[in-house]
Design a protein around this motif. Structure first.
Motif, PDB file in Angstrom:
ATOM      1  N   UNK A 158       0.835  -1.215   0.000  1.00  0.00           N
ATOM      2  CA  UNK A 158       0.000   0.000   0.000  1.00  0.00           C
ATOM      3  C   UNK A 158       0.866   1.261   0.000  1.00  0.00           C
ATOM      4  N   UNK A 159       2.085   1.131   0.507  1.00  0.00           N
ATOM      5  CA  UNK A 159       2.996   2.274   0.495  1.00  0.00           C
ATOM      6  C   UNK A 159       3.348   2.652  -0.945  1.00  0.00           C
ATOM      7  N   UNK A 163       2.672   6.199  -2.878  1.00  0.00           N
ATOM      8  CA  UNK A 163       3.706   7.015  -3.524  1.00  0.00           C
ATOM      9  C   UNK A 163       3.323   7.366  -4.965  1.00  0.00           C
ATOM     10  N   UNK A 164       2.693   6.442  -5.651  1.00  0.00           N
ATOM     11  CA  UNK A 164       2.227   6.747  -7.011  1.00  0.00           C
ATOM     12  C   UNK A 164       1.183   7.859  -6.962  1.00  0.00           C
ATOM     13  N   UNK A 165       0.289   7.793  -5.967  1.00  0.00           N
ATOM     14  CA  UNK A 165      -0.704   8.852  -5.790  1.00  0.00           C
ATOM     15  C   UNK A 165      -0.027  10.178  -5.430  1.00  0.00           C
ATOM     16  N   UNK A 274      -0.031  -3.739  -7.039  1.00  0.00           N
ATOM     17  CA  UNK A 274       0.084  -2.271  -7.041  1.00  0.00           C
ATOM     18  C   UNK A 274      -0.750  -1.677  -8.167  1.00  0.00           C
ATOM     19  N   UNK A 275      -0.586  -2.207  -9.367  1.00  0.00           N
ATOM     20  CA  UNK A 275      -1.264  -1.660 -10.545  1.00  0.00           C
ATOM     21  C   UNK A 275      -2.782  -1.790 -10.420  1.00  0.00           C
ATOM     22  N   UNK A 276      -3.256  -2.911  -9.916  1.00  0.00           N
ATOM     23  CA  UNK A 276      -4.708  -3.102  -9.754  1.00  0.00           C
ATOM     24  C   UNK A 276      -5.301  -2.029  -8.847  1.00  0.00           C
ATOM     25  N   UNK A 277      -4.639  -1.720  -7.756  1.00  0.00           N
ATOM     26  CA  UNK A 277      -5.141  -0.716  -6.821  1.00  0.00           C
ATOM     27  C   UNK A 277      -5.102   0.688  -7.424  1.00  0.00           C
ATOM     28  N   UNK A 278      -4.012   0.998  -8.125  1.00  0.00           N
ATOM     29  CA  UNK A 278      -3.896   2.323  -8.744  1.00  0.00           C
ATOM     30  C   UNK A 278      -4.971   2.508  -9.812  1.00  0.00           C
ATOM     31  N   UNK A 279      -5.261   1.466 -10.562  1.00  0.00           N
ATOM     32  CA  UNK A 279      -6.294   1.568 -11.603  1.00  0.00           C
ATOM     33  C   UNK A 279      -7.661   1.848 -10.991  1.00  0.00           C
TER      34      UNK A 279
END
Length: 458
Positions: A158-159, A163-165, A274-279
């Protein structure tokens, strides 16, 4: 004739306007860091050489600026080494300190040294200059600022999502649309090295692969061959050089490529999480893209790695980067403390914003009220200035006295050139201030209280 002074290559002077623009970027990043819960720290500009050396790989170590010991630094050096001109061995005898190369290793040292004062997970941000003995070119300097944020003491992916956000939030607030956050995972690179039979050449493999955008495929292949990676292994890795498709398609391809590597598949799974959550969350200004050639040649990365590319219309290197490091503090004796962090390249972000015309007009600090200095009432003027400053109104007295026409004109020119709003030209015999509004041209005589009212209400 005295030689014209200069500054070292790779360093710069900054004008008031440039400083104001840089401060705008600093301020924006700082506010977002705080919005995401990070706390500030600072570390010394130089560290003990032992703290820095060996943490960045062979190429990184070569770029560290060493500081000569004070006094007669050659006195303790081995005469044989001096005669042999063995610079690598002599350096350790004449230099015990070095300028910091980045903010991450000093941060790891800070965490270990202050571990009993820290609440984990510890979220810190740091905005300070770093130094690298690199070859100067556009967007690459020997002295530059890094704006870092790191979390240590948490293994949660989740970190990485956060960071992407954070990257996206900063670029949105700066109005910098069209950036690309490239992401990869060092476990994937380790898995690829394993399946092509080059596991023992992992560092050489990743360092060469990381240069793909700079030296092209042929250059990467040549470097790999020079490091002892076989032609057969390079042939197996050839699909990476033209790896295309959506993030989902790339993940599927990697699963197939790494079917026989447990570590590689773990990296694919982490990347997918990571990618699934960001999407689901979505991004405003940036795009997230898997780049399997992204390696970031620093040895301490172990998981996700990031690099931010500027908008395509600007030719510029990366403007940010970072990644996961599972045990960086272990090199200083504190084991099993995972961390992840990112960095913003302020100097490159500045150049990109300048090229794209994204800066608003800069309002430099200047007095709102200027008192000219060609009569004998300087004490009254200084008292008035004190009252104005007590009301948080920028005010100053022109410092050089002069009552000749030439010197009076010079003072008025100073007021005009600096675009000062109000000018007190003189104090009359009744101790009334002669106040001129430079924008309207209106002039009036007033008491100090009346002057305050006029200026405050303007």
């Amino acid at each position: 004739m005295a030689q014209k002074p200069s500054i070292p290559k790779g360093t710069r002077d900054f004008s008031p306007v440039e400083v104001a623009k840089r401060e705008y970027i600093f301020g924006t990043i700082k506010k977002v860091f705080q919005l995401f819960g990070f706390q500030p720290i600072e570390t010394p500009s130089f560290e003990n050489s032992a703290t820095l050396m060996g943490k960045y790989g062979e190429e990184g170590d070569r770029l560290i600026f060493k500081i000569l010991n004070s006094g007669d630094y050659l006195k303790k050096a081995d005469a044989t080494l001096l005669d042999e001109k063995n610079s690598l061995k002599v350096t350790s005898q004449i230099s015990e300190k070095a300028l910091r190369y980045d903010l991450t290793v000093p941060f790891a040292r800070y965490v270990v040294q202050h571990q009993n004062e820290i609440t984990f997970p510890f979220k810190r941000y740091q905005i300070q200059p770093v130094w690298r003995a690199d070859r100067p070119q556009k967007g690459r300097f020997r002295e530059f600022f890094q704006c870092d944020a790191d979390v240590v003491g948490s293994k949660s992916l989740l970190q990485e999502v956060d960071f992407i956000q954070l990257y996206d939030t900063v670029f949105s607030k700066l109005g910098l649309a069209g950036t690309t956050i490239k992401i990869n995972n060092r476990k994937i690179l380790s898995g690829i090295a394993e399946v092509i039979g080059a596991k023992d050449k992992l560092i050489d493999f990743t360092v060469a692969l990381d240069k793909l955008d700079k030296i092209g495929k042929d250059g990467v292949v040549t470097e790999m061959l020079s490091k002892g990676i076989t032609e057969e292994a390079i042939e197996k890795v050839d699909p990476l050089f033209g790896f295309t498709g959506s993030n989902s398609e790339k993940l599927d391809s990697l699963k197939g490529m790494l079917a026989n590597s447990e570590e590689g598949l773990l990296g694919v799974e982490e990347l997918k999480s990571i990618i699934d959550r960001v999407e689901v969350l979505g991004l405003t200004s940036a795009a997230l893209e898997i780049d399997v050639t992204l390696a970031r040649g620093l040895n301490y990365y172990t998981g996700a790695i990031f690099e931010v590319a500027a908008p395509k219309e600007v030719k510029m290197g990366s403007i940010g980067g970072g990644g996961r490091y599972d045990d960086l503090t272990g090199i200083f004796g504190l084991n099993d403390v995972s961390g992840v962090g990112i960095s913003f390249g302020l100097d490159r972000i500045y150049l990109v914003m300048e090229e794209l015309g994204l800066f608003a007009p800069v309002a430099l600090a200047k007095p709102k009220v200027l008192f000219l200095n060609f009569d004998d009432f300087d004490v009254l003027k200084l008292k008035a200035i004190k009252e104005l400053r007590n009301e948080s109104i920028n005010s100053e007295l022109y410092p050089d006295f002069g009552s000749s026409n030439k010197k009076i004109k010079k003072q008025w020119k100073y007021a005009i050139d600096r675009e000062i709003e109000f000018v007190v030209s003189e104090i009359n015999k009744d101790e009334q201030f002669v106040l001129k509004n430079m924008q309207t041209g209106n002039q009036q005589e007033c008491s100090l209280q009346e002057l305050l009212q006029v200026v405050i209400n303007s």
